[in-house]
Design a protein around this motif. Structure first.
Motif, PDB file in Angstrom:
ATOM      1  N   ASN A   1       5.692  32.954  -2.972  1.00 12.62           N
ATOM      2  CA  ASN A   1       5.229  31.584  -2.681  1.00 12.62           C
ATOM      3  C   ASN A   1       4.795  30.831  -3.932  1.00 12.62           C
ATOM      4  O   ASN A   1       3.700  30.266  -3.998  1.00 12.62           O
ATOM      5  CB  ASN A   1       4.085  31.619  -1.666  1.00 12.62           C
ATOM      6  N   HIS A   2       5.662  30.841  -4.947  1.00 13.32           N
ATOM      7  CA  HIS A   2       5.357  30.158  -6.201  1.00 13.32           C
ATOM      8  C   HIS A   2       5.315  28.639  -6.022  1.00 13.32           C
ATOM      9  O   HIS A   2       4.780  27.933  -6.882  1.00 13.32           O
ATOM     10  CB  HIS A   2       6.398  30.518  -7.256  1.00 13.32           C
TER      11      HIS A   2
ATOM     12  N   ILE B   1       3.670  27.112  -3.747  1.00 13.23           N
ATOM     13  CA  ILE B   1       2.358  26.726  -3.230  1.00 13.23           C
ATOM     14  C   ILE B   1       1.386  26.597  -4.396  1.00 13.23           C
ATOM     15  O   ILE B   1       1.233  27.525  -5.183  1.00 13.23           O
ATOM     16  CB  ILE B   1       1.841  27.763  -2.214  1.00 13.23           C
TER      17      ILE B   1
ATOM     18  N   LYS C   1      -6.888  31.945  -8.620  1.00 13.62           N
ATOM     19  CA  LYS C   1      -6.113  33.154  -8.341  1.00 13.62           C
ATOM     20  C   LYS C   1      -6.872  34.403  -8.765  1.00 13.62           C
ATOM     21  O   LYS C   1      -6.848  35.422  -8.076  1.00 13.62           O
ATOM     22  CB  LYS C   1      -4.764  33.096  -9.065  1.00 13.62           C
TER      23      LYS C   1
ATOM     24  N   PHE D   1      -0.904  37.869   2.484  1.00 14.48           N
ATOM     25  CA  PHE D   1      -0.247  36.632   2.059  1.00 14.48           C
ATOM     26  C   PHE D   1      -1.000  36.011   0.882  1.00 14.48           C
ATOM     27  O   PHE D   1      -0.401  35.582  -0.110  1.00 14.48           O
ATOM     28  CB  PHE D   1      -0.191  35.653   3.240  1.00 14.48           C
ATOM     29  N   THR D   2      -2.322  35.973   0.993  1.00 17.26           N
ATOM     30  CA  THR D   2      -3.158  35.395  -0.066  1.00 17.26           C
ATOM     31  C   THR D   2      -3.087  36.219  -1.345  1.00 17.26           C
ATOM     32  O   THR D   2      -2.978  35.674  -2.447  1.00 17.26           O
ATOM     33  CB  THR D   2      -4.622  35.305   0.404  1.00 17.26           C
TER      34      THR D   2
ATOM     35  N   GLN E   1      -6.055  26.576 -11.054  1.00 18.26           N
ATOM     36  CA  GLN E   1      -5.261  27.524 -10.266  1.00 18.26           C
ATOM     37  C   GLN E   1      -5.402  28.941 -10.801  1.00 18.26           C
ATOM     38  O   GLN E   1      -5.540  29.895 -10.028  1.00 18.26           O
ATOM     39  CB  GLN E   1      -3.783  27.109 -10.280  1.00 18.26           C
TER      40      GLN E   1
ATOM     41  N   THR F   1      -4.202  27.981  -2.417  1.00 17.31           N
ATOM     42  CA  THR F   1      -4.421  28.623  -1.126  1.00 17.31           C
ATOM     43  C   THR F   1      -5.916  28.800  -0.925  1.00 17.31           C
ATOM     44  O   THR F   1      -6.596  29.353  -1.790  1.00 17.31           O
ATOM     45  CB  THR F   1      -3.728  30.002  -1.078  1.00 17.31           C
TER      46      THR F   1
ATOM     47  N   GLU G   1       6.229  36.750   3.233  1.00 18.64           N
ATOM     48  CA  GLU G   1       6.325  35.754   2.169  1.00 18.64           C
ATOM     49  C   GLU G   1       7.172  34.546   2.550  1.00 18.64           C
ATOM     50  O   GLU G   1       7.258  33.568   1.790  1.00 18.64           O
ATOM     51  CB  GLU G   1       6.895  36.388   0.903  1.00 18.64           C
TER      52      GLU G   1
ATOM     53  N   ASP H   1       1.000  36.303  -8.057  1.00 23.03           N
ATOM     54  CA  ASP H   1       2.277  35.686  -8.464  1.00 23.03           C
ATOM     55  C   ASP H   1       3.480  36.483  -7.988  1.00 23.03           C
ATOM     56  O   ASP H   1       4.521  36.512  -8.664  1.00 23.03           O
ATOM     57  CB  ASP H   1       2.335  35.511  -9.989  1.00 23.03           C
TER      58      ASP H   1
ATOM     59  N   ASP I   1      -0.647  38.268  -2.371  1.00 28.52           N
ATOM     60  CA  ASP I   1       0.676  38.142  -3.001  1.00 28.52           C
ATOM     61  C   ASP I   1       0.776  36.843  -3.780  1.00 28.52           C
ATOM     62  O   ASP I   1       1.360  36.800  -4.867  1.00 28.52           O
ATOM     63  CB  ASP I   1       1.776  38.195  -1.939  1.00 28.52           C
ATOM     64  N   TRP I   2       0.207  35.763  -3.236  1.00 28.56           N
ATOM     65  CA  TRP I   2       0.224  34.486  -3.951  1.00 28.56           C
ATOM     66  C   TRP I   2      -0.638  34.565  -5.206  1.00 28.56           C
ATOM     67  O   TRP I   2      -0.241  34.095  -6.279  1.00 28.56           O
ATOM     68  CB  TRP I   2      -0.282  33.370  -3.033  1.00 28.56           C
TER      69      TRP I   2
END
Length: 223
Positions: free
Chosen positions: A198-199, A201, A89, A188-189, A85, A204, A155, A195, A191-192
């Motif tokens: 959408n913690h 999830i 990220k 959206f991607t 992950q 992605t 979010e 961090d 922001d994930w």
């Protein structure tokens, strides 16, 4: 002596983390930051993660040398998703931090977080994709809705809507060309990956239809 002291402290702290993760009372991944852990900037955090990954490999090596295969396998299985992950990220941040569509010019990318404007996202009815002319879609969008609109933040698009218990599992965005659907997905991607949201999830994987169209005559296992 100071170097030795710092290394010993680091090793002891990491072994405590491994012990906590392997404990039946704490079935969690290493990705969660403990409450007493010091908050550091992005570069130092990346160095910390790199050191932890290196020590994890050392720990697994010595566990297997001690014939503790079951313990090593358990530790690896609980830490592998977290390592993947973090790398995923990092790749997504590099890919989506810049905006390459719209006002951006070749060789002069624009930071998405500096230019992004919040969209007015509302809950709509489920249905088939609208293939009407764009002008008719604009006319339909300008009409007042029959019932009050439910505004949703970027979010929160997969969180349960008011009055519902279960989160949204499938979502389709609809809107006229150029309204910002692609940029919304990119935001959206990002922001994930940073961090920020959408913690809950774990992973992605964004795809564009342009990319999917290149996968013709290929079969993939959804599992």
């Amino acid at each position: 002596m100071l170097l030795e002291e710092n290394i010993v402290i680091f090793v002891k702290n990491e072994l405590k983390r491994f012990q906590r993760v392997l404990s039946p009372e704490h079935p969690e991944c290493l990705g969660r930051q403990s409450e007493d852990e010091e908050v550091v900037d992005g570069e130092e955090e990346e160095q910390r993660r790199s050191s932890r990954e290196a020590f994890l490999k050392i720990t697994l090596h010595f566990l297997r040398r001690l014939k503790q295969e079951e313990l090593a396998d358990s530790l690896q299985s609980k830490t592998f998703p977290d390592v993947c992950q973090r790398k995923h990220k990092s790749n997504l941040k590099q890919k989506f931090q810049y905006l390459f569509e719209g006002i951006a010019k070749a060789g002069n990318p624009t930071l998405l977080n500096q230019i992004y404007t919040e969209l007015h996202i509302t809950e709509g009815e489920s249905g088939e994709v609208n293939d009407e002319h764009e002008v008719r879609q604009i006319e339909a969008a300008s009409r007042k809705p029959v019932r009050p609109e439910t505004t949703i933040k970027c979010e929160d698009i997969f969180k349960p809507l008011p009055g519902r218990d279960k989160p949204t599992r499938t979502l389709m965005t609809k809107g006229v060309a150029g309204i910002g659907k692609t940029v919304l997905t990119q935001k959206f991607t990002l922001d994930w990956a940073e961090d920020k949201a959408n913690h809950n999830i774990q992973f992605t994987f964004p795809f564009t239809f342009r990319e999917l169209n290149l996968l013709k005559r290929k079969r993939f296992n959804p599992s």
